[in-house]
Motif scaffolding. Structure first.
Motif, short mmCIF file in Angstrom:
data_model
loop_
_atom_site.label_atom_id
_atom_site.label_comp_id
_atom_site.label_asym_id
_atom_site.label_seq_id
_atom_site.Cartn_x
_atom_site.Cartn_y
_atom_site.Cartn_z
N UNK A 169 0.86 -1.20 0.00
CA UNK A 169 0.00 0.00 0.00
C UNK A 169 0.89 1.24 0.00
N UNK A 170 0.61 2.16 -0.90
CA UNK A 170 1.32 3.43 -0.96
C UNK A 170 0.41 4.51 -0.38
N UNK A 171 1.02 5.39 0.45
CA UNK A 171 0.24 6.54 0.93
C UNK A 171 -0.65 6.23 2.11
N UNK A 172 -0.23 5.26 2.94
CA UNK A 172 -0.96 5.05 4.20
C UNK A 172 -0.94 6.38 4.97
N UNK A 173 -2.02 6.75 5.69
CA UNK A 173 -2.06 8.06 6.35
C UNK A 173 -0.81 8.32 7.19
N UNK A 174 -0.17 9.44 6.89
CA UNK A 174 1.01 9.83 7.67
C UNK A 174 2.32 9.23 7.18
N UNK A 175 2.28 8.36 6.16
CA UNK A 175 3.54 7.81 5.64
C UNK A 175 4.34 8.95 5.00
N UNK A 176 5.58 9.10 5.43
CA UNK A 176 6.40 10.21 4.93
C UNK A 176 7.15 9.75 3.67
N UNK A 233 -15.23 3.28 9.03
CA UNK A 233 -15.27 2.39 10.21
C UNK A 233 -13.93 1.78 10.58
N UNK A 234 -12.91 1.93 9.71
CA UNK A 234 -11.59 1.36 10.06
C UNK A 234 -10.79 2.44 10.81
N UNK A 235 -9.88 2.03 11.71
CA UNK A 235 -9.13 3.02 12.50
C UNK A 235 -8.30 3.97 11.63
N UNK A 236 -7.71 3.48 10.54
CA UNK A 236 -6.83 4.34 9.74
C UNK A 236 -7.60 5.49 9.09
N UNK A 237 -8.90 5.28 8.87
CA UNK A 237 -9.68 6.31 8.17
C UNK A 237 -9.77 7.59 8.99
N UNK A 238 -9.52 7.52 10.30
CA UNK A 238 -9.59 8.76 11.09
C UNK A 238 -8.20 9.31 11.41
N UNK A 239 -7.16 8.76 10.80
CA UNK A 239 -5.80 9.31 11.01
C UNK A 239 -5.59 10.52 10.11
N UNK A 240 -4.77 11.48 10.57
CA UNK A 240 -4.45 12.61 9.69
C UNK A 240 -3.71 12.11 8.46
N UNK A 241 -4.03 12.67 7.30
CA UNK A 241 -3.47 12.18 6.04
C UNK A 241 -3.05 13.38 5.18
N UNK A 242 -1.91 14.00 5.56
CA UNK A 242 -1.56 15.28 4.93
C UNK A 242 -1.07 15.18 3.48
N UNK A 243 -0.60 14.01 3.04
CA UNK A 243 -0.01 13.95 1.69
C UNK A 243 -1.09 14.05 0.61
N UNK A 244 -0.78 14.82 -0.44
CA UNK A 244 -1.79 15.01 -1.49
C UNK A 244 -1.89 13.76 -2.35
N UNK A 245 -3.00 13.66 -3.05
CA UNK A 245 -3.26 12.54 -3.95
C UNK A 245 -2.18 12.51 -5.05
N UNK A 246 -1.79 13.70 -5.54
CA UNK A 246 -0.78 13.79 -6.62
C UNK A 246 0.55 13.20 -6.15
N UNK A 247 0.94 13.57 -4.91
CA UNK A 247 2.21 13.04 -4.39
C UNK A 247 2.15 11.52 -4.26
N UNK A 248 1.03 11.04 -3.77
CA UNK A 248 0.88 9.58 -3.62
C UNK A 248 0.96 8.89 -4.98
N UNK A 249 0.33 9.54 -5.95
CA UNK A 249 0.32 8.96 -7.30
C UNK A 249 1.73 8.88 -7.88
N UNK A 250 2.53 9.92 -7.61
CA UNK A 250 3.92 9.93 -8.10
C UNK A 250 4.70 8.78 -7.47
#
Ligand code: 5AD
Ligand code: SF4
Length: 468
Positions: free
Chosen positions: A338-345, A374-391
């Motif tokens: 998985x790429x772009x898990x919430x908070x992954x730097x 309903x999953x715990x990760x869905x309420x974590x802060x997720x600052x990275x943009x979709x574009x960055x994750x896509x790259x």
């Protein structure tokens, strides 16, 4: 662990078969053989479930079609693992308003993992009026009764029970393929990885009895199936809940002793439970147990693995791979990430990149993180943009493609005993023992046979060869 699973017994399935007969009688009044279309999304477990739904439909007198325009009944077996899958399903169900307008008697059913999600069921009830029947995975074994109820009353039926889950034996099966077969050995999942919806929609881990599984495999071998995949969300924790506990390695060893010319595969394995005993069992039965291992790592960083609740770390994962390769040197190893898990730097993502360099997987299933209600990760802060994750995602895919291509190129010049498993518009398809796709030319009589294939070419997706 005490077995708390409800076993659905023969009497309960017999009662469902009576409902099949009742629907059959209703269908007998029609001016044509009624046709059903079963549209399946998602994983092999869903494919296996659809084979049982087809089994029931066939008992009700339905024939099958791939064309929703001519279908009297459309059954959509859904997947909830990522938002993309859900949107595809809803788009396609939305389009059924048109087919239903042309054919007002068409029955539309929605089942599978999405149907088990409360917010989806609510949305379907309110906004997808064309859906007549909705039921989650726990109610699959009662499909005939639910369909009969709808047919008898004309009232929409929505059946979502919250329960740990049951095991039903004896549901009829109509298999799609004559060479490959899926055998569920367990259902549900107890791991609660923080991103994953599966434990919420498929319930707790529960194992089928070994005698039922082995009887099914024996039957498949006798029918001539050549490629049999044992299925579970985490096959490595098989048997912990049985009255007489049995581990997966022992089950596999017993399956390997069933006479016949066939290969056994299994998926999916959780790294925390993949044992040395399992690797040794694969090494002990090379003619029966395929040398391939799907071992999802999900992330290369220890911090992210912890946040995912994966319960192993990077070093532990690499150690499992090393031990697997020591026991089964030619093992084909594939994985999920998985790429772009919430908070992954970005630095943590680099650890995913270095992990794939270290392991050099034969193939990788890559996903961008998708928040699930309903999953715990869905309420974590997720600052990275979709574009960055896509790259990041594209970089990962490109690098893995190169590795896959290099690994495939290493087959050129070798002769490998492969199972010819079917054909498509490009010709015959075959599989190496490690499940790599091989394209070859030849007559259809080769389908279902193990043949030596001389590998003459390769790209990142497949190998090319000719019968040696
Ligand atoms: N977002 C992205 N990928 C996911 N997977 C499971 N849940 C999610 C999610 N919420 C991936 C995992 C798993 C595979 C079947 O799907 O990698 O192993
Ligand atoms: Fe989901 Fe984790 Fe269970 Fe796999 S092991 S089904 S990823 S919760």
């Amino acid at each position: 662990m005490k077995r708390e699973t409800t076993q659905i017994g023969p009497a309960q399935i017999a009662a469902q078969m009576d409902y099949c007969m009742k629907v059959h009688a209703m269908n007998a009044g029609m001016d044509h053989t009624p046709l059903a279309m079963v549209d399946t999304y998602g994983c092999q477990q869903n494919e296996a479930d659809s084979e049982r739904l087809r089994g029931y439909l066939s008992e009700m007198g339905y024939g099958f079609t791939d064309d929703e325009h001519e279908a009297d009944l459309v059954l959509v077996n859904t997947c909830a693992i990522r938002e993309h899958a859900e949107q595809r399903v809803l788009g396609n169900v939305g389009a059924l308003t048109h087919t239903k307008r042309a054919n007002p008697n068409q029955i539309v059913c929605l089942c599978g993992c999405m149907a088990q999600e409360e917010h989806v069921a609510k949305k379907v009830k309110e906004s997808y009026r064309q859906v007549d029947l909705l039921f989650g995975p726990h109610a699959l074994w009662r499909f005939p009764e639910l369909l009969w109820r709808f047919r008898a009353t004309g009232k929409r039926v929505f059946e979502r029970t919250e329960e740990p889950g049951s095991i039903a034996e004896g549901i009829p099966v109509v298999r799609q393929d004559g060479v490959k077969a899926w055998v569920s050995i367990m259902y549900g999942c107890n791991n609660f990885c923080t991103y994953c919806i599966v434990p919420y929609v498929r319930g707790r881990e529960r194992s089928r009895k070994p005698e039922d599984i082995l009887a099914e495999i024996r039957g498949l071998a006798e029918e001539g199936y050549k490629d049999i995949t044992l299925l579970g969300q985490n096959v490595n924790s098989y048997g912990k809940d049985l009255d007489e506990p049995m581990d997966f390695a022992d089950l596999l060893a017993r399956a390997a002793q069933i006479p016949g010319e066939f290969l056994l595969r299994f998926m999916t394995s959780h790294p925390k439970d993949a044992s040395q005993k399992l690797f040794d069992t694969m090494a002990a039965w090379p003619e029966k147990i395929a040398p391939c291992f799907h071992l999802p790592f999900q992330a290369g960083s220890d911090r992210v693995l912890k946040a995912m609740n994966r319960v192993y770390d990077r070093a532990g994962y690499l150690d499992k791979v090393r031990r697997l390769r020591a026991a089964v040197p030619d093992a084909v190893i594939t994985s999920d990430v998985i790429v772009g898990f919430p908070g992954e730097t970005p630095e943590e993502f680099e650890e995913t990149m270095t992990l794939i360099e270290e392991v050099r997987f034969d193939a990788l299933f890559t996903f961008i993180y998708s928040p699930r209600v309903g999953t715990p990760a869905a309420s974590l802060p997720d600052p990275m943009s979709r574009e960055e994750k896509l790259k990041e995602f594209q970089r990962l895919v490109e690098r893995q493609d190169q590795i896959s291509e290099e690994k495939h190129a290493a087959y050129i010049g070798r002769t490998v005993r492969c199972l010819v498993d079917g054909k498509d518009e490009k010709g015959l398809t075959a599989r190496t023992p490690g499940n790599r796709l091989v394209r070859l030319t030849g007559g259809e009589s080769l389908i279902g046979r193990f043949v030596p294939i001389h590998i003459t070419g390769a790209n990142k997706w497949s190998l090319f060869g000719e019968q040696a």
